[in-house]
Enzyme design. Structure first.
Site, short mmCIF file in Angstrom:
data_model
loop_
_atom_site.label_atom_id
_atom_site.label_comp_id
_atom_site.label_asym_id
_atom_site.label_seq_id
_atom_site.Cartn_x
_atom_site.Cartn_y
_atom_site.Cartn_z
CG HIS A 95 -2.48 30.34 14.05
ND1 HIS A 95 -1.21 30.59 14.49
CD2 HIS A 95 -3.33 30.91 14.94
CE1 HIS A 95 -1.28 31.28 15.63
NE2 HIS A 95 -2.56 31.49 15.92
CD GLU A 167 -4.95 34.93 15.63
OE1 GLU A 167 -5.31 34.81 16.81
OE2 GLU A 167 -4.31 34.06 15.04
#
Ligand code: PGA
Length: 249
Positions: A95, A167
């Protein structure tokens, strides 16, 4: 119809009591929605077991991060193998907050990806460029480099899905979501790069993440190369999360 993946990253937004309360609310309300999508929630390590217990049969529950060594003197870490023993299906890997706040390198992401696969879980690999990289015209290069490093010397197991979340770092928790055509363009590129690196038989599933809300989720999931979303902030309130889920029906 494509299979949809609607994933919730609770990050460090909720304390233990809040996590359990949200899970209880979801347990009451989600079954009535008759969703067709695959749901997964990524709570804090502290609340993992309690949330997993609440959401049994409602949603998969996975870790936000793992360590690649199975056991040992690694203060503060939780291994992929520890999660495997809890019958966990998905794990987030790489992430952007791990990469940029905790300086996790591409090489570490690679180790975590392999550890998740070795623990027989499905990694949810996050990739994306920073604002500076976008302004400097390096988006394609960054995406390719992140994928290349993550898959280096890796043979993708035939029985494992490959899930990649695009992302853009500048769209995470900023309210500034990525333009739809651009999200679709990068999703298509991600698809192409991943197949190029792992072989044509691998069918990557690409999701979008970054300021997803009830009013934009339907547009993202209708893009040809996007099969779902990873939602942060808006997944931590029962009302916005249910509104997002309703948009996917
Ligand atoms: P956000 O976070 O929805 O709050 O932008 C997404 C993510 O970081 O996964």
């Amino acid at each position: 119809m494509k299979e949809l993946y609607i994933f919730a990253n609770w990050k460090m937004y909720l304390n233990h009591d809040e996590s359990v309360a949200l899970a209880r609310d979801l347990k009451k309300k989600i079954p009535g929605l008759k969703l067709a999508a695959e749901l997964a929630v990524f709570p804090s390590a502290l609340s993992f077991v309690a949330v997993q217990k609440e959401l049994q049969g409602v949603a998969e529950v996975g870790p936000q991060n793992v360590y690649w060594v199975d056991k040992g003197g690694y203060t503060g870490e939780v291994s992929a193998m520890t999660y495997k023993l809890l019958n966990v299906h998905y794990a987030l890997v790489g992430h952007s907050e791990r990469r940029h706040v905790f300086h996790e390198s591409n090489a570490e992401v690679r180790q975590k990806l392999e550890a998740v696969l070795n623990a027989d879980m499905t990694p949810v690999l996050c990739i994306g460029e920073t604002l500076r990289e976008r302004k400097d015209g390096e988006v394609e290069e960054v995406i390719e480099a992140q994928l290349r490093a993550a898959f280096m010397d890796l043979t993708w197991p035939k029985d494992k899905k490959l899930i990649i979340v695009y992302e853009p770092v500048w769209a995470i928790s900023t309210g500034e979501s990525c333009d739809l055509d651009e999200a679709e363009r990068i999703a298509a590129l991600t698809h192409k790069y991943a197949k190029g690196l792992l072989g044509k038989s691998v069918e990557p599933v690409v999701l979008y993440g970054g300021s997803v809300r009830p009013d934009n989720v339907a547009a993202y999931i209708s893009q040809p190369h996007l099969s779902g979303v990873l939602v942060g902030g808006a997944s931590t309130k029962v009302s916005t999360w249910l509104d997002i889920l309703k948009e996917t029906i």
